[in-house]
Motif scaffolding. Structure first.
Motif, PDB file in Angstrom:
ATOM      1  N   HIS A  95      28.867 -12.377   3.958  1.00  0.00           N
ATOM      2  CA  HIS A  95      29.809 -12.126   4.514  1.00  0.00           C
ATOM      3  C   HIS A  95      29.881 -10.996   5.710  1.00  0.00           C
ATOM      4  CE1 HIS A  95      29.208  -7.992   3.567  1.00  0.00           C
ATOM      5  NE2 HIS A  95      28.432  -8.177   2.554  1.00  0.00           N
ATOM      6  N   LYS A  96      28.475 -10.769   6.504  1.00  0.00           N
ATOM      7  CA  LYS A  96      28.313 -10.871   7.548  1.00  0.00           C
ATOM      8  C   LYS A  96      28.762 -11.786   8.817  1.00  0.00           C
ATOM      9  CE  LYS A  96      24.032  -9.950  10.283  1.00  0.00           C
ATOM     10  NZ  LYS A  96      22.699  -9.356  10.048  1.00  0.00           N
ATOM     11  N   ILE A  97      28.699 -12.685   8.255  1.00  0.00           N
ATOM     12  CA  ILE A  97      28.501 -13.475   9.615  1.00  0.00           C
ATOM     13  C   ILE A  97      30.165 -14.152   9.353  1.00  0.00           C
ATOM     14  CG2 ILE A  97      28.604 -16.195   9.755  1.00  0.00           C
ATOM     15  CD1 ILE A  97      26.031 -15.973   8.855  1.00  0.00           C
ATOM     16  N   HIS A  98      30.733 -13.921   8.451  1.00  0.00           N
ATOM     17  CA  HIS A  98      32.240 -13.695   8.748  1.00  0.00           C
ATOM     18  C   HIS A  98      32.733 -12.780   9.425  1.00  0.00           C
ATOM     19  CE1 HIS A  98      36.261 -13.926   6.182  1.00  0.00           C
ATOM     20  NE2 HIS A  98      36.220 -12.927   6.203  1.00  0.00           N
ATOM     21  N   ASP A  99      32.324 -11.662   9.540  1.00  0.00           N
ATOM     22  CA  ASP A  99      33.201 -10.463   9.802  1.00  0.00           C
ATOM     23  C   ASP A  99      32.513 -10.243  10.992  1.00  0.00           C
ATOM     24  OD1 ASP A  99      33.584  -9.268   7.540  1.00  0.00           O
ATOM     25  OD2 ASP A  99      32.852  -7.309   7.066  1.00  0.00           O
ATOM     26  N   TYR A 100      31.249 -11.232  12.036  1.00  0.00           N
ATOM     27  CA  TYR A 100      30.937 -11.594  12.519  1.00  0.00           C
ATOM     28  C   TYR A 100      31.738 -12.176  13.481  1.00  0.00           C
ATOM     29  CZ  TYR A 100      27.920 -13.467  16.287  1.00  0.00           C
ATOM     30  OH  TYR A 100      27.974 -13.854  17.629  1.00  0.00           O
ATOM     31  N   HIS A 101      32.928 -13.179  12.306  1.00  0.00           N
ATOM     32  CA  HIS A 101      32.801 -14.422  13.511  1.00  0.00           C
ATOM     33  C   HIS A 101      34.475 -13.520  13.610  1.00  0.00           C
ATOM     34  CE1 HIS A 101      34.392 -18.715  14.478  1.00  0.00           C
ATOM     35  NE2 HIS A 101      35.826 -17.889  13.434  1.00  0.00           N
ATOM     36  N   VAL A 102      35.115 -12.979  12.221  1.00  0.00           N
ATOM     37  CA  VAL A 102      36.325 -12.620  12.439  1.00  0.00           C
ATOM     38  C   VAL A 102      36.372 -11.766  13.875  1.00  0.00           C
ATOM     39  CG1 VAL A 102      38.024 -11.172  11.350  1.00  0.00           C
ATOM     40  CG2 VAL A 102      37.364 -13.678  10.390  1.00  0.00           C
TER      41      VAL A 102
END
Length: 519
Positions: A95-102
């Motif tokens: 979810h770190k990558i998800h949050d970064y992407h968003v």
């Protein structure tokens, strides 16, 4: 009748779906290509070619739209869709990558993975420059990742519009590299991860672009969350992993196979490498691939290799491959290991942790002494340039091989792989558990009546002592007539004693492993 025919044509065109650019005929082996049939016993008769046994060292690269964000991992395409509420988020950086992407690119219904493709321009990609570097590094086989788990084909495909010729770079990456690599007398390889695509994206999640049918050619078939699941591979179950993953349907199996046949027909790869998890593909489709590839090569008088991990092909039907791992002992069968130049990732990322040249060379020497070969992954940037630290390491490896290559290329194993204090931890993704080697670690290879002893660090003493070759040993049945150190002029003094073969060391030259030719 006219209206009936038009109706049939319309139906046929619609049935092609979003994944195809145009209707293409199925690839099938010619009727006279009957040396290998679609059963494991027949496929096991395929012999490993001498070129692979001699080559020992190859290079490939993870390079695609996932190189654009250059964040954390080549699995960005998957993890960007996994938010903190998803069970998969327990796997650490998800979810770190998800949050970064968003935060950087916007919500997933507005900016999905497909939107990285126009940003993947590869404007500085030069296939000749890459091939020159691979040759100078000492590689004997090389090629790109043909298709990663993201579903984007890195060749000019007639089966999909989601490819590097029609989108992104607008270039046939595999075609350009195959020509330049072969010009330099290297073998061309294709590496394939497409089986991971089935369930890679959350095609069931209506809040993301992955669920939209117009993008199914990239994101894969629409699934229900948790549908079409089965236990993981036998290897994973044997090791206590009880998690689940999807099993592909017939359409996906056929697409997987047809893309491989297209790669073979268009580029004639000398080696086709597969990532693990291939048992999402039916056993019949896997056998049909080998049948097609081996018969195609036999018809064209081409000697080829295919690889597999775990239980994906029957033992003996292809070359067994490890990932970020090595064997602890010499094997009586040839094998391959694929490893990345970066400890952190397989693609270019903003915070790389590159392995030292010394580590890369020691790894190669150790693997070769145990009947293995190394396929080293490198990490180009999205624009097609190769980072300077990566170039430096490859060129240093090439310089070392220029001096010491006769102890690597074309060699075969000795009675034992070597001696020393280093203990190898085996297993999938185990390489970080293995410590650096020392001057106590010596590895053996042979060529005719020559025995090569490669010490993996320079001894502090004035003499190198090889305990395995002590006076009266049963390993070396030939009388030693002379010894030289590769890269140095003249013969070295030596003495066969009760505690080992003593070689009086010359002045140190070189910075990495040191090879001694024992005649």
């Amino acid at each position: 009748m006219k209206f009936f025919i038009i109706g049939l044509l319309t139906t046929a065109l619609v049935s092609c779906g979003t994944n195809q650019k145009k209707e293409t005929k199925k690839n099938t082996p010619q009727k006279d290509s009957v040396k290998y049939t679609r059963n494991w016993e027949s496929l096991k008769k395929h012999k490993t070619p001498d070129w692979f046994l001699d080559a020992k060292f190859g290079i490939y690269c993870h390079w695609g739209p996932y190189s654009v964000p250059a964040y954390e991992t080549e699995w960005y395409a998957h993890w960007m869709y996994v938010n903190k509420d998803n069970p998969e988020a327990k796997k650490g950086k998800a979810h770190k990558i998800h949050d970064y992407h968003v935060k950087k690119y916007g919500p997933l219904d507005k900016f999905g993975y497909k939107d990285f493709i126009p940003m993947f321009k590869a404007e500085k990609f030069d296939a000749a420059e890459w091939a020159d570097l691979f040759q100078k590094a000492g590689a004997k086989f090389a090629g790109p990742v043909s298709e990663h788990a993201d579903g984007f084909a890195m060749w000019d495909s007639d089966l999909t519009k989601w490819d590097s010729k029609d989108m992104g770079p607008k270039r046939d990456v595999m075609g350009e590299l195959s020509k330049e690599i072969r010009k330099r007398d290297m073998k061309f390889i294709a590496t394939f991860h497409r089986h991971w695509l089935f369930g890679w994206y959350p095609t069931w999640d209506e809040t993301t672009d992955a669920s939209k049918p117009e993008y199914a050619g990239l994101y894969g078939p629409k699934l229900k969350k948790g549908d079409n699941k089965m236990p993981k591979s036998k290897h994973q179950l044997d090791n206590g992993d009880q998690s689940y993953y999807p099993v592909a349907d017939k359409d996906f199996n056929d697409e997987w196979l047809n893309r491989l046949k297209e790669i073979i027909d268009k580029y004639n790869p000398d080696l086709v490498w597969f990532d693990n998890k291939m048992d999402v593909i039916s056993e019949e489709h896997r056998k049909e691939f080998l049948e097609y590839y081996y018969n195609y090569a036999d018809k064209n008088k081409q000697e080829v290799v295919s690889t597999y991990k775990f239980y994906d092909f029957a033992k003996g039907s292809a070359i067994y491959d490890l990932e970020r791992a090595r064997m602890s002992e010499k094997k009586d069968f040839p094998w391959l290991t694929d490893d990345s130049i970066d400890w952190n990732a397989w693609s270019h990322i903003s915070n790389p942790k590159y392995k030292s040249t010394n580590r890369l060379i020691d790894f190669l020497v150790d693997v070769v002494s145990k009947n293995g070969a190394v396929l080293l992954n490198i990490t180009p940037r999205a624009d097609g340039t190769i980072p300077e630290p990566v170039k430096e390491r490859l060129l240093e490896m090439g310089q070392w091989l220029k001096v010491n290559g006769e102890a690597i290329y074309g060699t075969r194993t000795f009675e034992i792989y070597g001696e020393g204090d280093a203990k190898v931890v085996e297993g999938h993704l185990s390489e970080q558990k293995n410590a650096d080697n020392t001057s106590k670690d010596i590895r053996f290879t042979t060529k005719g009546n020559v025995l090569y002893a490669t010490v993996l660090d320079w001894p502090q003493e004035e003499e190198l002592v090889i305990k395995s070759l002590k006076k009266g040993n049963t390993l070396n049945k030939n009388r030693i007539t002379s010894i030289q150190m590769l890269g140095n002029e003249g013969d070295l003094k030596f003495h066969e004693k009760e505690d080992g073969l003593h070689i009086v060391l010359p002045k140190k030259t070189g910075k990495h492993a040191f090879c001694f030719r024992i005649n």
